[in-house]
Design a protein around this motif. Structure first.
Motif, PDB file in Angstrom:
ATOM      1  N   THR A 128      14.238   2.539  -4.070  1.00 39.24           N
ATOM      2  CA  THR A 128      14.302   3.302  -5.705  1.00 39.24           C
ATOM      3  C   THR A 128      12.632   3.562  -5.205  1.00 39.24           C
ATOM      4  OG1 THR A 128      15.754   1.589  -7.048  1.00 39.24           O
ATOM      5  CG2 THR A 128      14.303   2.694  -7.578  1.00 39.24           C
ATOM      6  N   LEU A 129      12.163   3.666  -5.489  1.00 40.62           N
ATOM      7  CA  LEU A 129      10.335   4.054  -4.887  1.00 40.62           C
ATOM      8  C   LEU A 129      10.455   4.561  -4.809  1.00 40.62           C
ATOM      9  CD1 LEU A 129       7.757   3.477  -5.393  1.00 40.62           C
ATOM     10  CD2 LEU A 129       7.342   1.977  -3.708  1.00 40.62           C
ATOM     11  N   ASP A 130      11.000   4.962  -3.218  1.00 39.37           N
ATOM     12  CA  ASP A 130      11.265   6.351  -2.102  1.00 39.37           C
ATOM     13  C   ASP A 130      12.025   7.263  -2.707  1.00 39.37           C
ATOM     14  OD1 ASP A 130      10.013   5.032  -0.168  1.00 39.37           O
ATOM     15  OD2 ASP A 130      11.498   3.972   0.912  1.00 39.37           O
ATOM     16  N   ARG A 131      13.371   6.789  -3.178  1.00 33.37           N
ATOM     17  CA  ARG A 131      13.680   8.126  -4.034  1.00 33.37           C
ATOM     18  C   ARG A 131      13.324   8.542  -4.947  1.00 33.37           C
ATOM     19  NH1 ARG A 131      18.033   5.174  -3.776  1.00 33.37           N
ATOM     20  NH2 ARG A 131      17.888   4.036  -6.109  1.00 33.37           N
ATOM     21  N   ALA A 132      12.977   7.855  -5.981  1.00 31.27           N
ATOM     22  CA  ALA A 132      11.823   8.093  -6.806  1.00 31.27           C
ATOM     23  C   ALA A 132      10.272   9.232  -6.235  1.00 31.27           C
ATOM     24  CB  ALA A 132      11.033   6.768  -7.308  1.00 31.27           C
ATOM     25  N   THR A 133      10.103   8.763  -5.268  1.00 42.76           N
ATOM     26  CA  THR A 133       8.805   9.338  -4.906  1.00 42.76           C
ATOM     27  C   THR A 133       9.244  10.736  -4.311  1.00 42.76           C
ATOM     28  OG1 THR A 133       7.982   7.313  -4.077  1.00 42.76           O
ATOM     29  CG2 THR A 133       6.410   9.080  -2.988  1.00 42.76           C
ATOM     30  N   TYR A 134       9.814  11.018  -2.876  1.00 40.24           N
ATOM     31  CA  TYR A 134      10.931  11.936  -2.606  1.00 40.24           C
ATOM     32  C   TYR A 134      11.692  13.308  -3.373  1.00 40.24           C
ATOM     33  CZ  TYR A 134       8.314   9.001   1.574  1.00 40.24           C
ATOM     34  OH  TYR A 134       7.669   8.092   2.015  1.00 40.24           O
ATOM     35  N   VAL A 135      12.310  12.518  -3.827  1.00 40.37           N
ATOM     36  CA  VAL A 135      13.658  13.002  -3.866  1.00 40.37           C
ATOM     37  C   VAL A 135      13.464  13.688  -5.506  1.00 40.37           C
ATOM     38  CG1 VAL A 135      15.961  13.272  -4.222  1.00 40.37           C
ATOM     39  CG2 VAL A 135      15.099  11.630  -2.597  1.00 40.37           C
ATOM     40  N   ILE A 141       0.763  -1.302  -0.040  1.00 40.45           N
ATOM     41  CA  ILE A 141       0.225  -0.453   0.285  1.00 40.45           C
ATOM     42  C   ILE A 141       0.778   1.001   0.437  1.00 40.45           C
ATOM     43  CG2 ILE A 141      -1.814   1.411   1.243  1.00 40.45           C
ATOM     44  CD1 ILE A 141      -2.213  -1.705   2.777  1.00 40.45           C
ATOM     45  N   LEU A 142       1.627   0.934   0.301  1.00 42.51           N
ATOM     46  CA  LEU A 142       2.828   2.427   0.998  1.00 42.51           C
ATOM     47  C   LEU A 142       3.305   3.213  -0.845  1.00 42.51           C
ATOM     48  CD1 LEU A 142       5.131   1.804   3.871  1.00 42.51           C
ATOM     49  CD2 LEU A 142       4.077   3.433   3.256  1.00 42.51           C
ATOM     50  N   GLY A 143       3.463   1.918  -0.961  1.00 44.33           N
ATOM     51  CA  GLY A 143       3.910   2.120  -2.482  1.00 44.33           C
ATOM     52  C   GLY A 143       3.189   3.171  -3.519  1.00 44.33           C
ATOM     53  N   PHE A 144       1.747   3.364  -2.834  1.00 45.43           N
ATOM     54  CA  PHE A 144       0.746   3.556  -3.972  1.00 45.43           C
ATOM     55  C   PHE A 144       0.443   4.907  -2.881  1.00 45.43           C
ATOM     56  CE2 PHE A 144      -0.440   0.243  -5.763  1.00 45.43           C
ATOM     57  CZ  PHE A 144      -0.251  -0.381  -7.002  1.00 45.43           C
ATOM     58  N   PHE A 145       0.771   5.024  -1.835  1.00 42.38           N
ATOM     59  CA  PHE A 145       0.760   6.452  -1.621  1.00 42.38           C
ATOM     60  C   PHE A 145       0.059   7.944  -2.564  1.00 42.38           C
ATOM     61  CE2 PHE A 145       0.636   8.940   2.410  1.00 42.38           C
ATOM     62  CZ  PHE A 145      -0.772   9.144   2.365  1.00 42.38           C
ATOM     63  N   PRO A 146       1.942   7.791  -3.075  1.00 40.06           N
ATOM     64  CA  PRO A 146       1.505   9.099  -3.362  1.00 40.06           C
ATOM     65  C   PRO A 146       0.792   9.245  -5.192  1.00 40.06           C
ATOM     66  CG  PRO A 146       4.089   8.009  -3.640  1.00 40.06           C
ATOM     67  CD  PRO A 146       3.314   6.838  -2.899  1.00 40.06           C
ATOM     68  N   LEU A 147       0.392   8.214  -5.848  1.00 36.48           N
ATOM     69  CA  LEU A 147      -0.067   8.687  -6.140  1.00 36.48           C
ATOM     70  C   LEU A 147      -1.897   8.787  -5.990  1.00 36.48           C
ATOM     71  CD1 LEU A 147      -0.120   5.085  -8.113  1.00 36.48           C
ATOM     72  CD2 LEU A 147       0.808   7.465  -8.750  1.00 36.48           C
ATOM     73  N   ALA A 148      -2.460   7.932  -4.494  1.00 34.71           N
ATOM     74  CA  ALA A 148      -3.659   8.705  -3.838  1.00 34.71           C
ATOM     75  C   ALA A 148      -3.141  10.038  -3.411  1.00 34.71           C
ATOM     76  CB  ALA A 148      -3.614   7.325  -3.210  1.00 34.71           C
ATOM     77  N   ALA A 202       4.501  -1.278 -10.243  1.00 33.86           N
ATOM     78  CA  ALA A 202       3.865  -2.589 -10.824  1.00 33.86           C
ATOM     79  C   ALA A 202       4.933  -3.883 -10.592  1.00 33.86           C
ATOM     80  CB  ALA A 202       4.292  -1.997 -12.294  1.00 33.86           C
ATOM     81  N   SER A 203       6.148  -3.600 -10.851  1.00 34.07           N
ATOM     82  CA  SER A 203       7.156  -5.116 -11.382  1.00 34.07           C
ATOM     83  C   SER A 203       7.442  -5.399  -9.625  1.00 34.07           C
ATOM     84  CB  SER A 203       8.527  -4.273 -11.665  1.00 34.07           C
ATOM     85  OG  SER A 203       8.894  -3.382 -10.277  1.00 34.07           O
ATOM     86  N   MET A 204       6.759  -5.121  -8.263  1.00 32.62           N
ATOM     87  CA  MET A 204       7.071  -4.943  -7.471  1.00 32.62           C
ATOM     88  C   MET A 204       5.346  -6.322  -7.101  1.00 32.62           C
ATOM     89  SD  MET A 204       7.415  -3.167  -3.757  1.00 32.62           S
ATOM     90  CE  MET A 204       8.138  -2.136  -4.568  1.00 32.62           C
ATOM     91  N   VAL A 205       4.270  -5.201  -7.440  1.00 32.48           N
ATOM     92  CA  VAL A 205       2.910  -6.259  -7.582  1.00 32.48           C
ATOM     93  C   VAL A 205       3.158  -7.605  -8.841  1.00 32.48           C
ATOM     94  CG1 VAL A 205       0.743  -5.652  -8.242  1.00 32.48           C
ATOM     95  CG2 VAL A 205       2.346  -3.531  -7.527  1.00 32.48           C
ATOM     96  N   MET A 240       7.265  10.071 -12.197  1.00 33.93           N
ATOM     97  CA  MET A 240       6.657   9.487 -11.855  1.00 33.93           C
ATOM     98  C   MET A 240       6.442   7.895 -12.347  1.00 33.93           C
ATOM     99  SD  MET A 240       4.236  10.319  -9.391  1.00 33.93           S
ATOM    100  CE  MET A 240       3.066  10.300  -9.914  1.00 33.93           C
ATOM    101  N   GLN A 241       7.743   7.952 -13.594  1.00 32.18           N
ATOM    102  CA  GLN A 241       7.925   6.449 -14.584  1.00 32.18           C
ATOM    103  C   GLN A 241       8.692   5.687 -13.556  1.00 32.18           C
ATOM    104  OE1 GLN A 241       9.841   6.978 -17.584  1.00 32.18           O
ATOM    105  NE2 GLN A 241       7.919   7.015 -19.072  1.00 32.18           N
ATOM    106  N   VAL A 242       9.526   6.005 -12.474  1.00 29.70           N
ATOM    107  CA  VAL A 242      10.271   5.238 -11.596  1.00 29.70           C
ATOM    108  C   VAL A 242       9.174   4.479 -10.955  1.00 29.70           C
ATOM    109  CG1 VAL A 242      11.661   5.012 -10.425  1.00 29.70           C
ATOM    110  CG2 VAL A 242      12.350   6.213 -12.520  1.00 29.70           C
ATOM    111  N   VAL A 243       8.297   5.738  -9.880  1.00 30.84           N
ATOM    112  CA  VAL A 243       7.351   5.364  -9.273  1.00 30.84           C
ATOM    113  C   VAL A 243       6.532   4.049  -9.693  1.00 30.84           C
ATOM    114  CG1 VAL A 243       6.054   6.040  -7.896  1.00 30.84           C
ATOM    115  CG2 VAL A 243       7.449   7.333  -8.453  1.00 30.84           C
TER     116      VAL A 243
END
Lengths: 257, 558
Positions: free
Chosen positions: B510-517, B99-106, B529-532, B521-524
């Protein structure tokens, strides 16, 4: 085989016309069944396991819709749950989270009776089955026999025209079962109880012979009526050691074999 | 049905709640409709109670939403085969999503809707907490409804229970035990995600909601030890307090909703049995919790009865879940065709593999520790109730509370790799332990006696009786831990503490860096998607078949 014409009476309470039940598209597990039940009759369905006797009872109670055929209650075809019937279950099927009195009142509640009348009527039937004093108990605090008494009171409380009983005594020990049979027969004969027509499903020939006016014998694969026996000539009370009763039981075992 | 209804407190309570909600809403609305300018939180400890209240309110709203929706969804799936075919697979996919990963989108979605006002951030936070609470509740409702004794369901039908009456007399009581059990899990999850959800960052933009979670996170990030300890104390005291004063009494009350247990041992050790000896808890149960519970059932039944009156809603809802999933996939696709590929995408397979190793290690360690521990617990008849109660309370402490501890360990130089696994273990371990311990307690006494009679003791008992008996539950626990582990990776592979960033290579980082730094959005999207996909693939190809084989062979049939 006794001819149905000889026992036909004008008022048919229940009538099954060409009832069939399928499992999936192709496999017929029951029927075709044609059966009539008179007002104030005690009718038993006996047969080996898998002959569909419980299925048939559920169709009559309206909790199962037959794949083919019609069930008529007092002449009118049954479309939904049979509100003129009430059911007693093999496993009691009490609501574990409701007190005895609330379990008994459940059917009255769904029929929209106001709380005070609900309570009064529930109390009447709790007293009738001899559970006075246990109104506030939860089912888990009761013995199996007492649980089935609650099940019986719950069914009688809605004052149904037809009482459907699905192997009601088979989860009880021998002694309790005998007491319960006698109680049911007493209530059936008592003027205080409105319900006079009883449809009993059992695998015990002795039980059917001891209790009923008429026994319908089913055979399996698919479940069909094999025979029926009129027992109105057999005097009551029918103690199992009476020669007449023993002879009837033997005759029925021969029928089933 | 035109019968007169008896006066009910639930209606009054509902009215009071409504009025309260309107007042709070107006108050919040005034401050919220301005564009939101993420302020630093006032670090004064005197404000902690207020922050706690804010956090509790968010959790409570999310929880009520989750319970309501779980009832509707679970009931729908249990009743209609059509709905079941839509709902179950969707839930299955969604619950295996970190869920955490989807947070930025939400967050992007909600902040967009509310034009960057605090209300949008608030909604996003509640939504995140909701998603952490919902899945297990919905599955719990569904499972307890399909395992309802057949004759009881028939009896309910035959005696004419419909609409509200069916909810209050049959469905709600039947799902109360599972709902309560799952509420513990849901709240634990909620606290866990609270920390993540009160500080919301999308790319360079950062939004802070006042709350215990943000207070704690800020204290850790800035490195204020005094405040960190204080906030942790409040957090732990609150979770423990809720266990003692809310969940405990609720569990005692819920005893009456259990179907009768066969066998001579209680099926699961319940904290309630220990707590039930406390006078205060018993008093609370009798005078507050039990009446409130009954009222809640009555009120919920009324509401749900109204909802159930039109089947149309149910169908629409059943369609909504998979439809939203489809939209999400479509959006993702659009993200990739519109822009050239980001160079970071190439590293994702290796990231995934590294994280996979960490999660797998976590599962193995959890299982290896849980089995002997559960054995020891099950053997000691005297302390087992108390021990379970202590363990349950320990488990309710959110793993994020261990953050500072890990940071200390990091300063001592244990290495980020070990720290990440350790931190993940703080959430993963409990799932395995609870499942295994529950199964260990449920081993029939007669089987123990038979084993004793046959001379099976010590290691032989462990091999021939204990492990086979707990195996299905062990697998269940491992599957849950495996899911939780991926979430933990997002939290653990990238830490900010004392104005320093600790990180280790992995998909979470990788996800965190893409989200916070970088805000790429492509990397996010790609890492998510690959994780899921990996999670679902492993669930299907490893866990499902293993579970089915184990369940077939080792099921305990009474």
């Amino acid at each position: 085989m006794a001819s149905p014409a000889s026992v036909a009476a004008p008022a048919a309470l229940l009538r099954l016309e060409g009832v069939e039940q399928f499992y999936g598209q192709k496999i017929r597990i029951l029927g075709p069944i044609d059966l009539e039940m008179r007002e104030a009759e005690f009718l038993s369905l006996v047969g080996p396991s898998g002959c569909g006797k419980s299925t048939l009872l559920r169709i009559v109670a309206g909790v199962l819709t037959p794949t083919v055929g019609t069930v008529r209650m007092g002449g009118r075809p049954l479309k939904d749950v049979n509100t003129r019937a009430a059911m007693v279950f093999q496993s009691f099927a009490l609501f574990p989270w409701l007190k005895v009195v609330d379990n008994v009142a459940v059917g009255l509640e769904s029929r929209g009776l106001p709380p005070r009348e609900r309570l009064k009527k529930a109390q009447k039937y709790i007293d009738l089955v001899g559970l006075s004093g246990y109104e506030r108990a939860y089912p888990r605090e009761l013995s199996r026999g007492m649980k089935q008494l609650v099940g019986l009171a719950r069914a009688l409380a809605v004052e149904p025209e037809l009482l459907c009983m699905d192997e009601p005594f088979s989860a009880l020990d021998v002694l309790t079962a005998r007491t319960m049979r006698e109680l049911v027969l007493d209530l059936w004969a008592s003027p205080v109880v409105m319900t006079k027509s009883i449809l009993l499903v059992t695998h015990s020939i002795e039980e059917a012979v001891a209790m009923s006016d008429r026994v319908v014998v089913l055979k399996a694969n698919p479940g069909r009526i094999a025979d029926e026996v009129d027992l109105r000539g057999l005097p009551r009370p029918r103690r199992p050691d009476l020669p007449q009763v023993r002879e009837t039981v033997d005759r029925m075992y021969a029928l089933l074999a | 049905m035109a019968s007169r209804r008896p006066a009910s407190y639930s209606v009054d309570l509902g009215l009071i709640f409504l009025i309260g909600a309107v007042v709070v809403g107006l108050h919040l609305g005034r401050s919220s409709l301005r564009p939101y300018d993420a302020p630093e939180l006032d670090p004064r400890p005197a404000l902690l109670p207020l922050y706690l209240l804010y956090s509790l309110a968010r959790l409570a709203v999310a929880y009520l939403l989750a319970v309501g929706l779980a009832l509707v969804t679970g009931q729908l799936a249990a009743r209609s085969p059509f709905a079941r075919r839509l709902i179950l697979p969707t839930l299955d996919v969604l619950q295996s999503v970190p869920i955490l990963g989807f947070f930025p989108l939400a967050v992007g979605f909600f902040i967009g809707i509310f034009h960057g006002s605090a209300l949008g951030v608030e909604m996003a936070a509640v939504f995140l907490i909701f998603t952490s609470m919902f899945w297990n509740l919905a599955f719990g409702v569904y499972e307890s409804l399909i395992t309802l004794p057949e004759e009881l369901a028939l009896a309910a039908g035959q005696f004419g229970l419909r609409g509200s009456l069916r909810w209050t007399r049959l469905i709600l009581p039947a799902v109360v035990p599972s709902l309560l059990y799952n509420s513990l899990v849901s709240w634990a999850n909620g606290w866990y995600f609270l920390i993540a959800s009160e500080i919301i960052a999308v790319g360079p933009a950062r939004y802070t909601l006042p709350g215990l979670g943000s207070y704690l996170a800020q204290a850790v990030t800035v490195g204020r030890n005094h405040e960190t300890v204080l906030a942790l104390g409040v957090l732990i005291a609150t979770t423990v307090g809720m266990h003692l004063l809310l969940w405990g009494p609720l569990q005692i009350w819920a005893e009456r909703f259990h179907f009768e247990e066969s066998g001579d041992r209680p099926r699961t050790p319940r904290m309630a049995r220990v707590l039930g000896r406390s006078r205060l808890v018993r008093w609370l149960t009798r005078t507050v919790v039990a009446p409130a519970g009954q009222e809640a059932i009555a009120a919920a039944g009324k509401l749900l009865g109204m909802w159930g009156a039109s089947g149309w809603w149910g169908g629409a809802f059943a369609l909504l879940l998979p439809a939203s999933l489809l939209v999400a996939v479509f959006k993702l696709y659009g993200l990739f065709v519109s822009r050239p590929a980001s160079p970071e995408l190439a590293g994702i397979p290796v990231d995934l593999l590294l994280s996979l190793v960490r999660v797998a290690l976590g599962v193995v360690v959890s299982a290896a520790v849980s089995i002997p521990l559960a054995w020891a617990l099950a053997r000691s008849t005297r302390v087992r109730g108390a021990a379970m109660a202590v363990i349950q309370i320990l488990a309710s402490i959110p793993a994020t509370a261990f953050f500072p501890l890990i940071v200390i360990l990091l300063r001592w130089g244990i290495g980020m790799n070990a720290a990440a696994v350790l931190l993940a273990l703080t959430t993963m371990f409990w799932y395995v332990l609870f499942n295994v311990a529950g199964a260990a307690y449920a081993i029939p006494k007669q089987m123990d006696e038979a084993a004793l009679g046959l001379g099976l003791r010590g290691r032989r008992y462990l091999r021939r009786v204990f492990v086979p008996a707990v195996l299905p539950s062990l697998i269940t626990g491992c599957v849950t831990a495996w899911g939780a582990g991926w979430n933990a990776m997002i939290l653990c592979e990238y830490l900010e503490a004392g104005r320093r960033v600790y990180q280790v290579r992995g998909i979470g980082a990788t996800l965190d860096r893409a989200t916070y730094v970088t805000g790429d959005m492509q990397v996010v999207a790609a890492s998510l998607a690959s994780m899921v996909l990996l999670i679902i693939l492993v669930n299907r190809s490893v866990w499902d078949p293993v579970y089915r084989r184990v369940a077939e062979r080792y099921k305990m049939e009474a």
